[in-house]
Scaffold this active site. Structure first.
Site, PDB file in Angstrom:
ATOM      1  N   GLN A 572      62.732  17.713-109.499  1.00  0.00           N
ATOM      2  CA  GLN A 572      63.598  18.379-108.531  1.00  0.00           C
ATOM      3  C   GLN A 572      63.832  19.832-108.932  1.00  0.00           C
ATOM      4  O   GLN A 572      63.793  20.731-108.094  1.00  0.00           O
ATOM      5  CB  GLN A 572      64.945  17.650-108.441  1.00  0.00           C
ATOM      6  CG  GLN A 572      64.893  16.408-107.590  1.00  0.00           C
ATOM      7  CD  GLN A 572      64.542  16.743-106.158  1.00  0.00           C
ATOM      8  OE1 GLN A 572      65.302  17.396-105.455  1.00  0.00           O
ATOM      9  NE2 GLN A 572      63.383  16.332-105.714  1.00  0.00           N
ATOM     10  N   GLU A 639      69.141  21.227-105.117  1.00  0.00           N
ATOM     11  CA  GLU A 639      69.121  22.585-104.596  1.00  0.00           C
ATOM     12  C   GLU A 639      69.290  23.669-105.642  1.00  0.00           C
ATOM     13  O   GLU A 639      68.799  24.789-105.474  1.00  0.00           O
ATOM     14  CB  GLU A 639      70.186  22.711-103.495  1.00  0.00           C
ATOM     15  CG  GLU A 639      69.708  21.992-102.252  1.00  0.00           C
ATOM     16  CD  GLU A 639      70.790  21.689-101.252  1.00  0.00           C
ATOM     17  OE1 GLU A 639      70.857  22.372-100.231  1.00  0.00           O
ATOM     18  OE2 GLU A 639      71.565  20.736-101.488  1.00  0.00           O
TER      19      GLU A 639
HETATM   20 MO1  MOS Z   1      69.687  20.501 -97.986  1.00  0.00          MO
HETATM   21  S1  MOS Z   1      69.480  22.399 -97.117  1.00  0.00           S
HETATM   22  O1  MOS Z   1      71.382  20.433 -98.085  1.00  0.00           O
HETATM   23  O2  MOS Z   1      69.191  19.425 -96.794  1.00  0.00           O
END
Ligand code: MOS
Length: 673
Positions: A572, A639
């Site tokens: 990830q 993220e």
């Molecule tokens: Mo991610 S942009 O929170 O799906």
């Protein structure tokens, strides 16, 4: 662990939305607007309906029944108005995909076109302050006296940065098959980041009770945010299946995905930083300009990381939006933090140079005791730990800060760094656990969009049950399972894992089965600022003759709570960093100002970083215990890997060349300019 479904995927046995079989299946093709703004004057479908294999044409000429509450993004064929070029204005249903596409070329739609405006610019008269920014943050914040702080500064930076439109490009296109049963219930095999939310959005658009809709999506080939909200292909499939009286499949083409599955808004960001002679911030001002469509207000939270990062006694953040004749922006990996941290972390690099300080040291000196905007204590932070460990592993210590000095053959060499942050949140979810076949089965409508969620949840359940992972089967990707939150906002593992642990504990008490709902637990998640942090380091080689930039080394060190599975976590994090490398050097979608819509709409003209662009890339994490988060002590990891990468690369390009590039991507043309 290796991914539980890995063998199924590489042998082709794993079934994706478009691959489900159905008797009598037909195909629908989306017809897109040829103008950027105006009205549909007429749709002449007669000739097309006479073509071989064509079953139906859907358009505003005879609007199919939809709920009045349907989001304007999903209210297909309800109006003659056109909001952007590429909007879906008709659908053709046919026996084969080829027949549908052939008919599309013959369908006659005439428009009354109106002048359009598709260009974001800082002096746009339509700029306004939205009521809030996503998901529910204040638009503007102000603390302390920024004018006094800037005036008192010994060193200051006032610079404007820009990030372009960027598009998610999951490998699996957005695709769905819709099947209505005789009783009027609907099953949609969809490619989605959340079966429960997709079910609710499809039901709301069609005016059905949610119990009448089922979404099935056990395997999803990537999403990054573009599958986090229901996209129009699923509604088209449902309407087409209703019109044809047969199951219908819809797959968007790669080009269509650029138009109708969302994108990251372009941003124009002005950063003003002031610091005392020791580099301690006296003021930080982050002003953001971005866009939305005329259909829906989508206000990206671009300045929010500046509310979290540094101890500035005076701090102001603002967002301004303009509604253009463009598709609606949507979520793209680390919305807000990703573009916002490119600007903030570039500006911090410029401040370090202006103050004569090492950029790592500058960040350490501005480490806050509490979250700067809210004053809340951090549940855990450890940014300094990431900075120090990253600097040590990268070999930062002997860096000569002067730019443009190191050369090897034709290459100029530089290094740069930037910090990362992303919120650590969770959402309510439900799960069940039960004994089954001598082992255990855990059920939750979670989504595995390629992240390894199925595998991570198996490990979490096995630990909660004090058993081995091979005795646990996790069922997910189906809205018939207990309701769960999205795979989005880096909240999947945290949200679903909390429910899974609770269900497993209930099962252990009961002996046979347990059920959990974390709605009340999540309500208790207050009183702390919860974020993950990280530090990224990049080495770049720049050819001053061609402007080519190579990135032989990328290192990220992260503080992400407890890591559930090292293999999955590393994937990830380096996946995010690879996407950040693409953001730094390649990714950009250009508007067609003449005709509206996007100019580059495929992977030949929209470049993403691929394996050959990635050289020595590594991600690691420091040991972090955080008991305030969830039963696993885990923060999200989906993220944060993309946050800061582009700034680290841009800062390294400055170090290599002496050239500060403030608008992404860093193309050869900009290096040579
Ligand atoms: Mo991610 S942009 O929170 O799906």
């Amino acid at each position: 662990m290796n991914r539980i479904e890995g063998r199924d995927k590489v042998t082709g046995r794993a079934r994706y939305a478009y691959e489900y079989p159905a008797d009598g299946v037909a195909y629908a093709y989306a017809v897109q607007s040829g103008v950027a703004r105006g009205r549909i004057a007429s749709v002449d479908a007669l000739g097309v309906l006479a073509m071989p294999g064509v079953l139906a044409v859907l358009s505003c000429a005879e609007p199919p029944a939809l709920s009045a509450d349907a989001s304007p993004e999903l209210a297909l064929f309800q109006t003659r108005d056109v909001a952007y070029r590429g909007q879906i204005v008709a659908g053709i249903v046919a026996e084969t995909l080829e027949a549908a596409r052939a008919a599309e070329r013959e369908l006659r739609i005439s428009y009354e076109a109106e002048p359009h405006d598709v260009r974001l610019r800082p002096d746009h008269p339509g700029l306004y302050a939205p009521d809030k920014v996503n998901p529910n943050f204040p638009t503007d914040t102000e603390k302390g006296d920024v004018n006094a702080g800037l005036a008192a500064a010994a060193v200051s930076i006032d610079a404007t940065y820009a990030t372009p439109t960027q598009h998610n490009n999951p490998m699996e296109p957005h695709a769905a098959m819709a099947v209505w049963d005789a009783g009027g219930a609907l099953t949609v095999y969809d490619s989605t980041q959340g079966a429960s939310a997709d079910r609710d959005m499809i039901a709301a658009a069609l005016g059905l009770a949610p119990e009448r809709v089922r979404v099935v999506s056990p395997h999803v080939g990537g999403g990054f945010g573009s599958k986090g909200t229901t996209r129009p292909h699923a509604i088209l499939a449902a309407l087409a299946a209703r019109a044809a009286g047969r199951p219908v499949k819809v797959a968007l083409t790669r080009q269509q995905m650029f138009d109708v599955t969302g994108y990251r808004t372009p941003t124009i960001q002005r950063l003003r930083l002031g610091a005392d002679p020791e580099g301690r911030l006296t003021a930080l001002v982050h002003d953001v300009i971005e866009q939305s469509s005329t259909l829906v207000e989508f206000a990206e939270q671009t300045a929010t990381p500046s509310r979290v990062m540094y101890a500035a006694p005076a701090l102001r953040t603002t967002h301004r939006l303009v509604r253009l004749d463009v598709p609606t922006p949507s979520w793209m990996r680390a919305p807000g933090e990703c573009p916002g941290m490119f600007a903030l972390e570039s500006a911090m690099d410029e401040l370090a140079i202006a103050a004569g300080l090492d950029p790592v040291e500058l960040r350490v000196r501005n480490e806050p005791d509490t979250e700067p905007e809210s004053g809340l204590p951090f549940s855990s932070r450890n940014l300094v730990g990431c900075l120090r460990e990253g600097a040590r592993r990268f070999g930062w210590d002997h860096r000569d800060p002067r730019p443009g000095l190191r050369q090897e053959g034709r290459w100029l060499i530089g290094t740069g760094m930037a910090a990362s942050t992303y919120p650590a949140r969770r959402r309510p979810s439900q799960a069940t656990a039960a004994t089954a076949d001598g082992g255990f089965v855990v059920r939750i409508a979670a989504a595995d969009i390629g992240t390894g969620a199925r595998t991570a949840l198996t490990r979490i359940a096995a630990q909660a049950l004090d058993t081995s992972a091979d005795r646990v089967r996790v069922e997910l990707g189906d809205s018939a399972l207990p309701t769960a939150s999205l795979a989005g906002g880096s909240m999947g593992t945290s949200s679903w894992g909390s429910a899974v642990v609770k269900a497993c504990e209930a099962m252990l008490k009961d002996g046979h089965s347990g059920r959990a709902d974390t709605t009340e637990d999540v309500k208790g998640d207050t009183g702390f600022a919860r974020h993950a942090f990280g530090a990224q380091f990049a080495e770049v080689w720049v050819d001053p003759a061609t402007g080519e930039v190579r990135v032989p080394r990328l290192l990220g060190v992260f503080a992400v709570g407890r890591v559930i599975d090292e293999t999955l976590a590393r994937s990830q994090l380096i996946g995010g960093m690879t996407m950040g490398l693409g953001m730094a050097l390649m990714e950009e979608t250009e508007m067609d100002e003449e005709a509206g819509g996007f100019l580059n709409r495929d992977l030949a003209q929209y470049h993403v970083a691929a394996c050959a662009d990635v050289q020595d890339i590594d991600a690691m994490w420091i040991d972090e215990e955080d008991g305030h988060l969830n039963p696993m002590g885990a923060k999200g990891i989906g993220e944060i890997g993309i946050v800061g990468t582009a700034a680290a690369v841009a800062n390294a390009v400055y170090h290599a060349t002496g050239r500060r590039i403030r608008d992404l991507p860093i193309t050869p043309a900009k290096i040579l300019d």
